[in-house]
Design a protein around this motif. Structure first.
Motif, PDB file in Angstrom:
ATOM      1  N   LEU A 136       0.736  -1.174  -0.041  1.00 53.41           N
ATOM      2  CA  LEU A 136      -0.010  -0.068   0.003  1.00 53.41           C
ATOM      3  C   LEU A 136       0.696   1.349  -0.159  1.00 53.41           C
ATOM      4  CD1 LEU A 136      -2.856  -0.897   2.526  1.00 53.41           C
ATOM      5  CD2 LEU A 136      -3.044  -0.699  -0.078  1.00 53.41           C
ATOM      6  N   PRO A 137       1.803   1.509   0.951  1.00 52.89           N
ATOM      7  CA  PRO A 137       2.663   2.581   0.905  1.00 52.89           C
ATOM      8  C   PRO A 137       3.503   2.663  -0.537  1.00 52.89           C
ATOM      9  CG  PRO A 137       3.372   1.120   2.530  1.00 52.89           C
ATOM     10  CD  PRO A 137       2.118   0.730   2.028  1.00 52.89           C
ATOM     11  N   ASP A 138       3.797   1.435  -0.967  1.00 49.23           N
ATOM     12  CA  ASP A 138       4.660   1.503  -2.042  1.00 49.23           C
ATOM     13  C   ASP A 138       3.724   1.988  -3.323  1.00 49.23           C
ATOM     14  OD1 ASP A 138       6.546   0.169  -0.615  1.00 49.23           O
ATOM     15  OD2 ASP A 138       6.388  -1.723  -1.528  1.00 49.23           O
ATOM     16  N   ASP A 239      -3.067  11.600   1.745  1.00 45.50           N
ATOM     17  CA  ASP A 239      -3.536   9.890   1.334  1.00 45.50           C
ATOM     18  C   ASP A 239      -2.453   8.997   2.439  1.00 45.50           C
ATOM     19  OD1 ASP A 239      -4.868  10.194  -0.980  1.00 45.50           O
ATOM     20  OD2 ASP A 239      -3.085  10.265  -2.233  1.00 45.50           O
ATOM     21  N   LEU A 240      -1.469   9.473   2.993  1.00 47.48           N
ATOM     22  CA  LEU A 240      -0.932   8.834   3.889  1.00 47.48           C
ATOM     23  C   LEU A 240      -1.545   8.840   5.300  1.00 47.48           C
ATOM     24  CD1 LEU A 240       1.836   7.123   4.473  1.00 47.48           C
ATOM     25  CD2 LEU A 240       2.927   9.213   5.285  1.00 47.48           C
ATOM     26  N   GLY A 241      -1.949  10.040   5.583  1.00 53.07           N
ATOM     27  CA  GLY A 241      -2.603  10.187   6.790  1.00 53.07           C
ATOM     28  C   GLY A 241      -3.837   9.327   6.888  1.00 53.07           C
ATOM     29  N   LEU A 242      -4.562   9.042   5.713  1.00 48.24           N
ATOM     30  CA  LEU A 242      -5.942   8.382   5.587  1.00 48.24           C
ATOM     31  C   LEU A 242      -5.148   6.744   5.887  1.00 48.24           C
ATOM     32  CD1 LEU A 242      -8.912   8.313   5.224  1.00 48.24           C
ATOM     33  CD2 LEU A 242      -8.553   7.663   2.916  1.00 48.24           C
ATOM     34  N   LEU A 243      -4.264   6.263   5.096  1.00 50.35           N
ATOM     35  CA  LEU A 243      -3.861   5.120   5.275  1.00 50.35           C
ATOM     36  C   LEU A 243      -3.377   4.771   6.632  1.00 50.35           C
ATOM     37  CD1 LEU A 243      -2.590   2.253   4.103  1.00 50.35           C
ATOM     38  CD2 LEU A 243      -0.632   3.092   3.455  1.00 50.35           C
ATOM     39  N   VAL A 244      -2.596   5.540   7.217  1.00 51.45           N
ATOM     40  CA  VAL A 244      -2.390   5.456   8.792  1.00 51.45           C
ATOM     41  C   VAL A 244      -3.550   5.164   9.688  1.00 51.45           C
ATOM     42  CG1 VAL A 244      -1.594   6.506  10.815  1.00 51.45           C
ATOM     43  CG2 VAL A 244       0.003   6.744   8.677  1.00 51.45           C
ATOM     44  N   MET A 245      -4.461   6.029   9.551  1.00 49.77           N
ATOM     45  CA  MET A 245      -5.878   5.982  10.044  1.00 49.77           C
ATOM     46  C   MET A 245      -6.310   4.534   9.999  1.00 49.77           C
ATOM     47  SD  MET A 245      -9.534   7.579   9.372  1.00 49.77           S
ATOM     48  CE  MET A 245     -10.048   5.897   8.598  1.00 49.77           C
ATOM     49  N   TYR A 246      -6.559   4.052   8.974  1.00 49.20           N
ATOM     50  CA  TYR A 246      -7.042   2.872   8.469  1.00 49.20           C
ATOM     51  C   TYR A 246      -6.178   1.588   9.183  1.00 49.20           C
ATOM     52  CZ  TYR A 246     -11.103   4.091   6.084  1.00 49.20           C
ATOM     53  OH  TYR A 246     -12.622   4.486   5.917  1.00 49.20           O
ATOM     54  N   SER A 247      -5.011   2.029   9.469  1.00 52.35           N
ATOM     55  CA  SER A 247      -3.809   0.929  10.069  1.00 52.35           C
ATOM     56  C   SER A 247      -3.938   1.134  11.537  1.00 52.35           C
ATOM     57  CB  SER A 247      -2.541   1.301   9.439  1.00 52.35           C
ATOM     58  OG  SER A 247      -2.696   1.247   8.148  1.00 52.35           O
ATOM     59  N   GLU A 248      -4.808   1.868  12.122  1.00 55.62           N
ATOM     60  CA  GLU A 248      -4.947   2.060  13.602  1.00 55.62           C
ATOM     61  C   GLU A 248      -5.994   1.113  14.197  1.00 55.62           C
ATOM     62  OE1 GLU A 248      -2.666   3.272  15.457  1.00 55.62           O
ATOM     63  OE2 GLU A 248      -1.758   5.097  14.647  1.00 55.62           O
ATOM     64  N   ARG A 249      -5.662   0.641  15.449  1.00 59.47           N
ATOM     65  CA  ARG A 249      -7.062  -0.425  15.986  1.00 59.47           C
ATOM     66  C   ARG A 249      -8.305   0.642  15.974  1.00 59.47           C
ATOM     67  NH1 ARG A 249      -5.628  -5.346  17.713  1.00 59.47           N
ATOM     68  NH2 ARG A 249      -3.445  -5.725  17.553  1.00 59.47           N
ATOM     69  N   LEU A 250      -9.379  -0.075  15.838  1.00 61.15           N
ATOM     70  CA  LEU A 250     -10.546   0.579  16.103  1.00 61.15           C
ATOM     71  C   LEU A 250     -11.205   0.195  17.194  1.00 61.15           C
ATOM     72  CD1 LEU A 250     -12.105   2.939  14.769  1.00 61.15           C
ATOM     73  CD2 LEU A 250     -13.494   1.328  13.266  1.00 61.15           C
ATOM     74  N   ASP A 251     -11.134  -0.977  17.650  1.00 62.28           N
ATOM     75  CA  ASP A 251     -11.660  -1.694  18.790  1.00 62.28           C
ATOM     76  C   ASP A 251     -13.128  -1.633  19.028  1.00 62.28           C
ATOM     77  OD1 ASP A 251      -9.097  -2.560  19.490  1.00 62.28           O
ATOM     78  OD2 ASP A 251      -8.530  -0.755  20.714  1.00 62.28           O
ATOM     79  N   PRO A 264      -3.076 -10.750  12.072  1.00 64.17           N
ATOM     80  CA  PRO A 264      -1.601 -11.154  12.394  1.00 64.17           C
ATOM     81  C   PRO A 264      -0.663 -10.801  11.214  1.00 64.17           C
ATOM     82  CG  PRO A 264      -3.257 -12.895  13.039  1.00 64.17           C
ATOM     83  CD  PRO A 264      -4.075 -11.632  12.320  1.00 64.17           C
ATOM     84  N   GLY A 265       0.504 -10.098  11.692  1.00 63.08           N
ATOM     85  CA  GLY A 265       1.446  -9.951  10.523  1.00 63.08           C
ATOM     86  C   GLY A 265       1.246  -8.568   9.911  1.00 63.08           C
ATOM     87  N   HIS A 266       0.214  -7.637  10.464  1.00 57.28           N
ATOM     88  CA  HIS A 266      -0.064  -6.524   9.896  1.00 57.28           C
ATOM     89  C   HIS A 266       0.966  -5.471  10.464  1.00 57.28           C
ATOM     90  CE1 HIS A 266      -1.993  -2.710   8.483  1.00 57.28           C
ATOM     91  NE2 HIS A 266      -2.680  -3.388   7.817  1.00 57.28           N
ATOM     92  N   PRO A 267       1.710  -4.667   9.511  1.00 65.49           N
ATOM     93  CA  PRO A 267       2.614  -3.818   9.916  1.00 65.49           C
ATOM     94  C   PRO A 267       1.959  -2.780  10.768  1.00 65.49           C
ATOM     95  CG  PRO A 267       3.072  -4.246   7.648  1.00 65.49           C
ATOM     96  CD  PRO A 267       1.513  -4.924   8.004  1.00 65.49           C
ATOM     97  N   SER A 268       2.698  -1.979  11.761  1.00 68.83           N
ATOM     98  CA  SER A 268       2.204  -0.978  12.386  1.00 68.83           C
ATOM     99  C   SER A 268       2.215   0.212  11.672  1.00 68.83           C
ATOM    100  CB  SER A 268       3.187  -0.781  13.582  1.00 68.83           C
ATOM    101  OG  SER A 268       4.381  -0.288  13.123  1.00 68.83           O
ATOM    102  N   ALA A 269       1.370   1.040  11.857  1.00 71.82           N
ATOM    103  CA  ALA A 269       1.099   2.245  11.364  1.00 71.82           C
ATOM    104  C   ALA A 269       2.510   2.848  11.045  1.00 71.82           C
ATOM    105  CB  ALA A 269       0.226   3.436  12.038  1.00 71.82           C
ATOM    106  N   GLY A 270       3.420   2.967  12.276  1.00 69.32           N
ATOM    107  CA  GLY A 270       4.557   3.472  12.147  1.00 69.32           C
ATOM    108  C   GLY A 270       5.388   3.073  10.937  1.00 69.32           C
ATOM    109  N   GLU A 271       5.539   1.783  10.873  1.00 68.36           N
ATOM    110  CA  GLU A 271       6.316   1.151   9.942  1.00 68.36           C
ATOM    111  C   GLU A 271       5.890   1.436   8.511  1.00 68.36           C
ATOM    112  OE1 GLU A 271       8.086  -3.496   8.830  1.00 68.36           O
ATOM    113  OE2 GLU A 271       6.346  -2.917  10.365  1.00 68.36           O
ATOM    114  N   LEU A 272       4.509   1.727   8.256  1.00 68.86           N
ATOM    115  CA  LEU A 272       3.914   2.227   6.837  1.00 68.86           C
ATOM    116  C   LEU A 272       4.539   3.296   6.428  1.00 68.86           C
ATOM    117  CD1 LEU A 272       0.277   0.655   7.151  1.00 68.86           C
ATOM    118  CD2 LEU A 272       2.216  -0.321   5.899  1.00 68.86           C
TER     119      LEU A 272
END
Length: 340
Positions: A136-138, A239-251, A264-272
């Motif tokens: 996705l970031p790529d 665009d990156l901020g939205l991707l980060v938002m969708y990579s945070e836990r909503l719980d 499982p295996g999903h990179p952290s938002a920071g890694e993206l």
């Protein structure tokens, strides 16, 4: 697939228009089904028994000003063909609302899988989930590297003052859909306005970039980026901020809209963010602002969908709980912005 007309799409009128514009394209009676997952524009899978296409049109009923622009979406997809950004081939645009009741466009169907939930990703296993999430970031890097002038998109937007206009736009969208008290949303909007970052060089931006707006191949590459209705020229970090938002836990258990961070295996938002920064060379130090803006924008979008639901103007299941998500998105936006 059914030969009956799905909501918002008259198959007879569609077939007639396709035959007039592209004689011989349609070789038999059309059948169609609504593609579930989208909460905004209506999307249909259409076939004549041999070929398959996808049709997009605005939602039924209440439509927000400047949203759901079929011509805009069609133009950017067509322009990006031949670049490193994977997009479907386009067939035709129809801006005459008399054909099916609204403007629409037709594009080729791309084979691929949309992954919308952490549960769907979990079935891939940790390694495949990680590979797909890192694609996705790529893909964002590839999009933001496209020279707008070279693909005929030099006039696709007005980059100067982009962030200010975005805040005004979504503030207006909020007022157009405001039908109840939403604690904190005005504070979030005003705080974002008081902390605007300096934008980098403008690029083509998708405007709604996330995992369930792409199709993935069997080997976990991105086959196509979809849903370009919010695309323009502007600040790529939105665009990156939205991707980060969708990579945070909503719980939120069984939420009708979810993030994928729990897989499982999903990179952290920071890694993206780090992957995007390394490949693009852009300064991402203000990513919390862009992520908070994403929470705000999605809160407004969800409130608009909730409003259409209260008017009985939505199609498909899952809309009855959309309104419950809005306060959560507001709170997350405020929390993220306070991080600086």
């Amino acid at each position: 697939m059914t030969k009956e007309n799905p909501p918002g799409l008259d198959l007879g009128r569609l077939a007639g228009h396709l035959d007039r514009e592209h004689p011989g394209l349609v070789r038999g009676p059309l059948s169609a089904e609504v593609i579930q997952g989208g909460r905004s524009n209506l999307t249909y899978r259409v076939t004549d028994g041999e070929s398959r296409w996808v049709v997009r049109r605005p939602p039924l009923g209440h439509v927000l000003a400047t949203a759901h622009d079929m011509a805009r979406e069609y133009r950017v997809i067509t322009a990006l063909r031949g670049t490193d950004v994977p997009v479907p081939g386009t067939v035709l645009l129809c801006e005459d609302p008399d054909v099916i009741g609204a403007p629409f466009y037709v594009m080729e169907q791309v084979e691929g899988t949309p992954y919308r939930t952490a549960g769907e990703l979990a079935e891939l296993g940790p390694e495949r989930t990680r590979a797909l999430a890192l694609a996705l970031p790529d893909t964002l890097v590839a999009l933001h590297a496209v020279d707008p002038d070279s693909v005929g998109l030099g006039d696709f937007g007005r980059p100067e003052g982009f962030l200010e206009r975005q805040l005004r736009r979504w503030g207006k969208q909020l007022e157009a859909s405001r039908s109840r008290e939403l604690t904190g949303i005005d504070e979030l909007r005003d705080s974002l306005g008081g902390q605007l970052p300096d934008s980098p060089r403008p690029t083509v931006v998708h405007g709604d970039f996330r995992l369930d707006n792409v199709l993935a191949t069997a080997d976990d590459r991105i086959a196509a980026v979809l849903d370009w209705e919010m695309s323009t020229l502007g600040d790529p970090l939105t665009d990156l901020g939205l991707l980060v938002m969708y990579s945070e836990r909503l719980d939120i258990p069984d939420a009708p809209i979810s993030t994928t961070a729990e897989a499982p295996g999903h990179p952290s938002a920071g890694e993206l963010v780090e992957r995007y920064a390394a490949a693009s060379g852009r300064d991402v130090s203000r990513i919390n602002w862009y992520t908070a803006f994403a929470w705000f924008k999605l809160a407004v979008i969800l409130e608009g969908i909730h409003y259409r639901y209260t008017l009985g103007q939505t199609v498909g299941p899952g809309f009855d709980r959309i309104g419950d998500l809005v306060p959560v998105f507001i709170d997350n936006g405020l929390t993220t912005l306070r991080k600086g």
